[in-house]
Scaffold this motif. Structure first.
Motif, PDB file in Angstrom:
ATOM      1  N   HIS A   8       0.836  -1.208   0.000  1.00  0.00           N
ATOM      2  CA  HIS A   8       0.000   0.000   0.000  1.00  0.00           C
ATOM      3  C   HIS A   8       0.868   1.255   0.000  1.00  0.00           C
ATOM      4  CE1 HIS A   8      -3.086   2.867   1.431  1.00  0.00           C
ATOM      5  NE2 HIS A   8      -3.901   2.056   0.774  1.00  0.00           N
ATOM      6  N   ILE A   9       1.909   1.250   0.807  1.00  0.00           N
ATOM      7  CA  ILE A   9       2.820   2.395   0.864  1.00  0.00           C
ATOM      8  C   ILE A   9       3.519   2.585  -0.482  1.00  0.00           C
ATOM      9  CG2 ILE A   9       4.938   3.292   1.925  1.00  0.00           C
ATOM     10  CD1 ILE A   9       4.001   1.806   4.540  1.00  0.00           C
ATOM     11  N   GLU A  10       4.021   1.475  -1.044  1.00  0.00           N
ATOM     12  CA  GLU A  10       4.742   1.546  -2.323  1.00  0.00           C
ATOM     13  C   GLU A  10       3.857   2.022  -3.467  1.00  0.00           C
ATOM     14  OE1 GLU A  10       8.289  -1.645  -2.366  1.00  0.00           O
ATOM     15  OE2 GLU A  10       6.272  -2.529  -2.226  1.00  0.00           O
ATOM     16  N   ASN A  11       2.564   1.799  -3.377  1.00  0.00           N
ATOM     17  CA  ASN A  11       1.650   2.286  -4.418  1.00  0.00           C
ATOM     18  C   ASN A  11       1.456   3.794  -4.371  1.00  0.00           C
ATOM     19  OD1 ASN A  11       1.144  -0.158  -5.669  1.00  0.00           O
ATOM     20  ND2 ASN A  11      -0.573  -0.643  -4.348  1.00  0.00           N
ATOM     21  N   LYS A  12       1.825   4.421  -3.250  1.00  0.00           N
ATOM     22  CA  LYS A  12       1.629   5.863  -3.086  1.00  0.00           C
ATOM     23  C   LYS A  12       2.927   6.658  -3.159  1.00  0.00           C
ATOM     24  CE  LYS A  12      -2.735   5.192  -1.795  1.00  0.00           C
ATOM     25  NZ  LYS A  12      -3.715   5.142  -2.836  1.00  0.00           N
ATOM     26  N   VAL A  13       4.014   6.079  -2.632  1.00  0.00           N
ATOM     27  CA  VAL A  13       5.298   6.795  -2.562  1.00  0.00           C
ATOM     28  C   VAL A  13       6.449   5.830  -2.821  1.00  0.00           C
ATOM     29  CG1 VAL A  13       4.470   8.556  -0.925  1.00  0.00           C
ATOM     30  CG2 VAL A  13       5.492   6.443  -0.049  1.00  0.00           C
ATOM     31  N   ILE A  15       9.717   4.244  -1.484  1.00  0.00           N
ATOM     32  CA  ILE A  15      10.299   4.013  -0.168  1.00  0.00           C
ATOM     33  C   ILE A  15      11.439   3.006  -0.273  1.00  0.00           C
ATOM     34  CG2 ILE A  15       8.532   2.286   0.387  1.00  0.00           C
ATOM     35  CD1 ILE A  15       8.718   3.285   3.337  1.00  0.00           C
ATOM     36  N   THR A  16      12.522   3.260   0.427  1.00  0.00           N
ATOM     37  CA  THR A  16      13.693   2.381   0.380  1.00  0.00           C
ATOM     38  C   THR A  16      13.447   1.133   1.226  1.00  0.00           C
ATOM     39  OG1 THR A  16      14.750   3.369   2.314  1.00  0.00           O
ATOM     40  CG2 THR A  16      15.205   4.400   0.157  1.00  0.00           C
ATOM     41  N   ASP A  17      14.245   0.098   0.967  1.00  0.00           N
ATOM     42  CA  ASP A  17      14.155  -1.124   1.765  1.00  0.00           C
ATOM     43  C   ASP A  17      14.489  -0.844   3.229  1.00  0.00           C
ATOM     44  OD1 ASP A  17      13.370  -2.640  -0.396  1.00  0.00           O
ATOM     45  OD2 ASP A  17      15.398  -3.367  -0.841  1.00  0.00           O
ATOM     46  N   GLU A  18      15.457   0.032   3.451  1.00  0.00           N
ATOM     47  CA  GLU A  18      15.825   0.395   4.824  1.00  0.00           C
ATOM     48  C   GLU A  18      14.638   1.030   5.549  1.00  0.00           C
ATOM     49  OE1 GLU A  18      18.714   3.575   7.129  1.00  0.00           O
ATOM     50  OE2 GLU A  18      19.178   3.060   5.043  1.00  0.00           O
ATOM     51  N   LYS A  20      11.476   0.655   4.758  1.00  0.00           N
ATOM     52  CA  LYS A  20      10.424  -0.362   4.924  1.00  0.00           C
ATOM     53  C   LYS A  20      10.635  -1.134   6.216  1.00  0.00           C
ATOM     54  CE  LYS A  20       9.946  -1.461   0.076  1.00  0.00           C
ATOM     55  NZ  LYS A  20      10.087  -2.548  -0.897  1.00  0.00           N
ATOM     56  N   ASN A  21      11.885  -1.518   6.469  1.00  0.00           N
ATOM     57  CA  ASN A  21      12.193  -2.249   7.702  1.00  0.00           C
ATOM     58  C   ASN A  21      11.926  -1.387   8.927  1.00  0.00           C
ATOM     59  OD1 ASN A  21      12.969  -4.606   6.373  1.00  0.00           O
ATOM     60  ND2 ASN A  21      15.085  -3.902   6.157  1.00  0.00           N
ATOM     61  N   LEU A  22      12.258  -0.118   8.842  1.00  0.00           N
ATOM     62  CA  LEU A  22      12.040   0.794   9.957  1.00  0.00           C
ATOM     63  C   LEU A  22      10.543   1.004  10.204  1.00  0.00           C
ATOM     64  CD1 LEU A  22      13.451   2.500  12.074  1.00  0.00           C
ATOM     65  CD2 LEU A  22      13.640   4.354  10.395  1.00  0.00           C
ATOM     66  N   VAL A  23       9.770   1.146   9.136  1.00  0.00           N
ATOM     67  CA  VAL A  23       8.316   1.313   9.263  1.00  0.00           C
ATOM     68  C   VAL A  23       7.727   0.167  10.076  1.00  0.00           C
ATOM     69  CG1 VAL A  23       6.136   1.152   7.972  1.00  0.00           C
ATOM     70  CG2 VAL A  23       7.892   2.763   7.235  1.00  0.00           C
ATOM     71  N   GLN A  24       8.127  -1.047   9.763  1.00  0.00           N
ATOM     72  CA  GLN A  24       7.580  -2.224  10.447  1.00  0.00           C
ATOM     73  C   GLN A  24       7.800  -2.177  11.955  1.00  0.00           C
ATOM     74  OE1 GLN A  24       8.335  -6.069   8.429  1.00  0.00           O
ATOM     75  NE2 GLN A  24       9.181  -4.816   6.775  1.00  0.00           N
ATOM     76  N   SER A  25       8.904  -1.566  12.379  1.00  0.00           N
ATOM     77  CA  SER A  25       9.234  -1.536  13.806  1.00  0.00           C
ATOM     78  C   SER A  25       8.268  -0.673  14.617  1.00  0.00           C
ATOM     79  CB  SER A  25      10.671  -1.042  14.007  1.00  0.00           C
ATOM     80  OG  SER A  25      10.773   0.341  13.689  1.00  0.00           O
ATOM     81  N   TYR A  26       7.487   0.173  13.966  1.00  0.00           N
ATOM     82  CA  TYR A  26       6.571   1.065  14.676  1.00  0.00           C
ATOM     83  C   TYR A  26       5.194   0.441  14.944  1.00  0.00           C
ATOM     84  CZ  TYR A  26       9.846   4.849  13.808  1.00  0.00           C
ATOM     85  OH  TYR A  26      10.957   5.645  13.788  1.00  0.00           O
ATOM     86  N   PHE A  27       4.915  -0.699  14.356  1.00  0.00           N
ATOM     87  CA  PHE A  27       3.582  -1.301  14.414  1.00  0.00           C
ATOM     88  C   PHE A  27       3.538  -2.542  15.294  1.00  0.00           C
ATOM     89  CE2 PHE A  27       3.443   1.213  10.598  1.00  0.00           C
ATOM     90  CZ  PHE A  27       2.129   1.633  10.495  1.00  0.00           C
ATOM     91  N   THR A  28       2.351  -2.807  15.826  1.00  0.00           N
ATOM     92  CA  THR A  28       2.092  -4.069  16.513  1.00  0.00           C
ATOM     93  C   THR A  28       0.879  -4.723  15.856  1.00  0.00           C
ATOM     94  OG1 THR A  28       0.687  -2.977  18.160  1.00  0.00           O
ATOM     95  CG2 THR A  28       2.997  -3.308  18.748  1.00  0.00           C
ATOM     96  N   LEU A 116       8.875  11.863  11.644  1.00  0.00           N
ATOM     97  CA  LEU A 116      10.144  12.588  11.748  1.00  0.00           C
ATOM     98  C   LEU A 116      11.307  11.786  11.174  1.00  0.00           C
ATOM     99  CD1 LEU A 116       9.793  14.118  15.334  1.00  0.00           C
ATOM    100  CD2 LEU A 116       9.671  15.338  13.145  1.00  0.00           C
ATOM    101  N   GLU A 117      11.309  10.485  11.441  1.00  0.00           N
ATOM    102  CA  GLU A 117      12.432   9.653  11.019  1.00  0.00           C
ATOM    103  C   GLU A 117      12.350   9.203   9.561  1.00  0.00           C
ATOM    104  OE1 GLU A 117      13.469   6.501  13.695  1.00  0.00           O
ATOM    105  OE2 GLU A 117      13.157   7.768  15.454  1.00  0.00           O
ATOM    106  N   ILE A 118      11.129   9.147   9.022  1.00  0.00           N
ATOM    107  CA  ILE A 118      10.946   8.687   7.634  1.00  0.00           C
ATOM    108  C   ILE A 118      10.064   9.717   6.918  1.00  0.00           C
ATOM    109  CG2 ILE A 118      10.314   6.742   6.154  1.00  0.00           C
ATOM    110  CD1 ILE A 118      10.302   4.990   8.715  1.00  0.00           C
TER     111      ILE A 118
END
Length: 194
Positions: A8-13, A15-18, A20-28, A116-118
């Protein structure tokens, strides 16, 4: 479990693989049974939720206890009581699962850190909010100017998945109609197609 979100994110913007990995760390991850609440009226909405599997409905109850559905959220959709989430006020909405559902949840604190970070995620959410405003404006126009049949067929054309997966009494609530009207429209349409 993150494939749907990352797609979903890639369809809009971009985003680097790095990132993507960081995004995942924010979710539960949270799993919901059918009819289980994600949010109840009066609670504070502590997370934005992304549906990775299943189907949710957002609604409020009137003084008679009747449901008025605000939205449905399928795989690839976001859902929350956004006012409650942003302002940390009591929710006026209920959100519960129509099907067994899995959501990826991000807290307000993590949401703000992620922005802020991404920085590309800030753009991603801005695109989502713009699209949401357009959709809400269009839905308001339809609700005030279309006949019952026009409302139903417009929904069926724009969201055929909704017509297939959502019980017709819930579709009626979403469209501001009574279930008998939706049944009549569906019956008339099936007779016209035979």
């Amino acid at each position: 479990m993150f494939e749907v979100l990352l797609s979903h994110i890639e369809n809009k913007v971009n985003i680097t693989d790095e990132h993507k990995n960081l995004v995942q760390s924010y979710f539960t991850l949270k799993k919901l049974r059918r009819k289980q609440y994600l949010l109840q009226e009066g609670d504070i909405c502590k997370s934005l939720s992304f549906v990775s599997k299943g189907l949710l409905k957002s609604y409020f109850l009137d003084e008679k206890g009747s449901e008025h559905i605000n939205m449905f959220a399928f795989e690839g959709w976001w859902i929350s009581d956004f006012n409650s989430f942003v302002n940390q006020e009591k929710s006026i909405l209920n959100i519960d699962a129509i099907e067994e559902t899995e959501v990826l949840m991000i807290t307000l604190e993590n949401y703000e850190k992620m922005m802020l970070e991404i920085p590309v995620m800030d753009r991603y959410f801005r695109i989502l909010y713009q699209n949401s405003l357009v959709t809400k404006d269009y839905r308001l126009i339809v609700s005030h100017s279309y006949t019952a049949e026009e409302k139903y067929f417009q929904l069926a054309q724009k969201n055929p998945e909704m017509i297939k997966r959502v019980p017709h009494n819930l579709i009626a609530s979403y469209l501001g109609l009574v279930p008998e009207t939706v049944s009549r429209i569906r019956k008339k349409n099936s007779l016209n197609n035979t």
